[in-house]
Design a protein around this motif. Structure first.
Motif, short mmCIF file in Angstrom:
data_model
loop_
_atom_site.label_atom_id
_atom_site.label_comp_id
_atom_site.label_asym_id
_atom_site.label_seq_id
_atom_site.Cartn_x
_atom_site.Cartn_y
_atom_site.Cartn_z
N ASP A 6 0.82 -1.20 0.00
CA ASP A 6 0.00 0.00 0.00
C ASP A 6 0.86 1.26 0.00
O ASP A 6 0.45 2.30 -0.51
N LEU A 7 2.03 1.16 0.62
CA LEU A 7 2.97 2.29 0.70
C LEU A 7 4.37 1.73 0.56
O LEU A 7 4.74 0.79 1.27
N VAL A 8 5.13 2.29 -0.37
CA VAL A 8 6.51 1.86 -0.59
C VAL A 8 7.44 3.04 -0.41
O VAL A 8 7.20 4.13 -0.95
N LEU A 9 8.50 2.85 0.37
CA LEU A 9 9.50 3.88 0.60
C LEU A 9 10.81 3.49 -0.08
O LEU A 9 11.17 2.31 -0.09
N GLY A 10 11.49 4.47 -0.63
CA GLY A 10 12.80 4.24 -1.22
C GLY A 10 13.88 4.32 -0.15
O GLY A 10 14.04 5.35 0.50
N ARG A 11 14.61 3.23 0.05
CA ARG A 11 15.72 3.21 1.01
C ARG A 11 16.97 3.72 0.31
O ARG A 11 17.48 3.09 -0.63
N ARG A 12 17.47 4.85 0.74
CA ARG A 12 18.57 5.52 0.06
C ARG A 12 19.90 4.78 0.23
O ARG A 12 20.32 4.49 1.33
N ILE A 13 20.53 4.52 -0.91
CA ILE A 13 21.87 3.93 -0.94
C ILE A 13 22.80 4.99 -1.55
O ILE A 13 22.80 5.19 -2.76
N PRO A 14 23.56 5.71 -0.72
CA PRO A 14 24.38 6.81 -1.24
C PRO A 14 25.51 6.32 -2.15
O PRO A 14 26.13 5.28 -1.88
N VAL A 15 25.76 7.08 -3.21
CA VAL A 15 26.81 6.71 -4.15
C VAL A 15 28.17 7.20 -3.70
O VAL A 15 29.20 6.76 -4.22
N SER A 16 28.18 8.13 -2.74
CA SER A 16 29.43 8.67 -2.22
C SER A 16 29.20 9.25 -0.83
O SER A 16 28.05 9.42 -0.40
N ARG A 17 30.29 9.55 -0.13
CA ARG A 17 30.17 10.13 1.20
C ARG A 17 29.52 11.50 1.18
O ARG A 17 28.89 11.92 2.15
N THR A 18 29.69 12.20 0.08
CA THR A 18 29.13 13.56 -0.01
C THR A 18 27.64 13.56 -0.34
O THR A 18 26.99 14.60 -0.25
N ALA A 19 27.10 12.41 -0.72
CA ALA A 19 25.70 12.37 -1.12
C ALA A 19 24.77 12.56 0.07
O ALA A 19 23.68 13.13 -0.07
N TRP A 20 25.19 12.11 1.25
CA TRP A 20 24.33 12.14 2.42
C TRP A 20 25.15 12.60 3.61
O TRP A 20 25.91 11.83 4.18
N PRO A 21 25.03 13.88 4.01
CA PRO A 21 25.84 14.40 5.11
C PRO A 21 25.70 13.54 6.37
O PRO A 21 24.60 13.05 6.67
N PRO A 22 26.79 13.34 7.11
CA PRO A 22 26.74 12.46 8.29
C PRO A 22 25.64 12.80 9.28
O PRO A 22 24.96 11.91 9.79
N HIS A 23 25.44 14.12 9.55
CA HIS A 23 24.43 14.47 10.55
C HIS A 23 23.02 14.06 10.10
O HIS A 23 22.20 13.62 10.90
N ALA A 24 22.76 14.18 8.79
CA ALA A 24 21.45 13.79 8.28
C ALA A 24 21.29 12.27 8.27
O ALA A 24 20.22 11.74 8.59
N ARG A 25 22.36 11.57 7.92
CA ARG A 25 22.29 10.11 7.89
C ARG A 25 22.09 9.53 9.29
O ARG A 25 21.27 8.64 9.50
N PHE A 26 22.82 10.06 10.26
CA PHE A 26 22.70 9.56 11.63
C PHE A 26 21.32 9.87 12.21
O PHE A 26 20.73 9.05 12.92
N ALA A 27 20.80 11.07 11.91
CA ALA A 27 19.47 11.43 12.39
C ALA A 27 18.41 10.51 11.81
O ALA A 27 17.49 10.06 12.51
N ASN A 28 18.54 10.20 10.52
CA ASN A 28 17.60 9.30 9.87
C ASN A 28 17.65 7.90 10.50
O ASN A 28 16.62 7.28 10.77
N ALA A 29 18.87 7.41 10.75
CA ALA A 29 19.02 6.08 11.35
C ALA A 29 18.41 6.04 12.75
O ALA A 29 17.76 5.06 13.14
N TYR A 30 18.60 7.11 13.51
CA TYR A 30 18.04 7.20 14.87
C TYR A 30 16.51 7.15 14.82
O TYR A 30 15.88 6.39 15.57
N LEU A 31 15.92 7.93 13.94
CA LEU A 31 14.47 7.97 13.84
C LEU A 31 13.90 6.65 13.32
O LEU A 31 12.86 6.17 13.80
N ALA A 32 14.59 6.06 12.34
CA ALA A 32 14.12 4.78 11.80
C ALA A 32 14.18 3.69 12.86
O ALA A 32 13.29 2.83 12.94
#
Length: 222
Positions: free
Chosen positions: A104-130
């Protein structure tokens, strides 16, 4: 369900990114660019490239997405950032399970192509919330990213109220309460085009975490 899909693209000053983004739109998908108060030529660029443009002056990711979903007419809607960080050619991975009725609902799980694609603070915050979401709702999700798809009428029936950064999480929580089948698929995540206005900044990430933490505290699940 109809095979046509409306793709809602919240947009704030993305004139430089839009040509590349819209050129990647797969056949059978229609772009709805929601201009969220841009100071550049985003709206006119989108129109010239054949997109439907919706104007939503109230700032916020949730406000922009809600305006786009409300304006859509297809049975299935997809949501994606308009900054070039996602490859729209991968949208069928996300929309496919909705079209077939598998999810019913599909989410895209982001797989970054490089370290610059996903800033560390944003990645860690996302992991914490997930992680908190998995514990509270019992969902096997690892990313609360913006690329996702659902049936339009079902999505509107959730009555989502948040109009800021809490909207993506509110959608998942409301869908879980309704017993939706929610899944995720891997999608490529690239460095965005230009400067980030939200989660690419520390301030924007802090706002998103605050909004989503509020949602989790009032989730009413388990």
């Amino acid at each position: 369900m109809s095979g046509t899909i409306d793709v809602v693209l919240p947009c704030l000053d993305e004139a430089a990114a839009l040509p590349g983004v819209l050129r990647g739109l797969p056949a059978g998908m229609r772009a709805i660019v929601v201009d969220n108060g841009s100071s550049d030529d985003s709206a006119s660029v989108a129109e010239e490239l054949g997109a439907t443009v919706v104007h939503e002056p109230r700032r916020g990711f949730g406000a922009a997405v809600h305006a786009g979903v409300s304006a859509a007419t297809a049975d299935v809607v997809a949501i994606c950032d308009a900054d070039g960080s996602f490859d729209l050619a991968e949208l069928p991975r996300v929309t496919g399970p909705v079209l077939t009725g598998e999810s019913d609902l599909v989410l895209g799980r982001r797989i970054p192509v490089s370290r610059t694609a996903w800033p560390p603070h944003a990645r860690f915050a996302n992991a914490y919330l997930a992680r908190r979401l998995r514990k509270i709702a019992g969902l096997d999700l690892h990313d609360l990213g913006p690329m996702r798809a659902a049936g339009r009428e079902k999505l509107l029936s959730l009555g989502l109220r948040d109009r800021r950064s809490g909207y993506p999480l509110e959608m998942v929580l409301a869908a879980a309460r309704e017993g939706w089948h929610i899944s995720e698929v891997e999608v490529t995540y690239r460095p965005r085009n230009g400067r980030s206005k939200v989660t690419g900044t520390v301030r924007g990430t802090a706002l998103a975490v605050a909004d989503m933490s509020r949602m989790l505290r009032g989730a009413g699940l388990r």
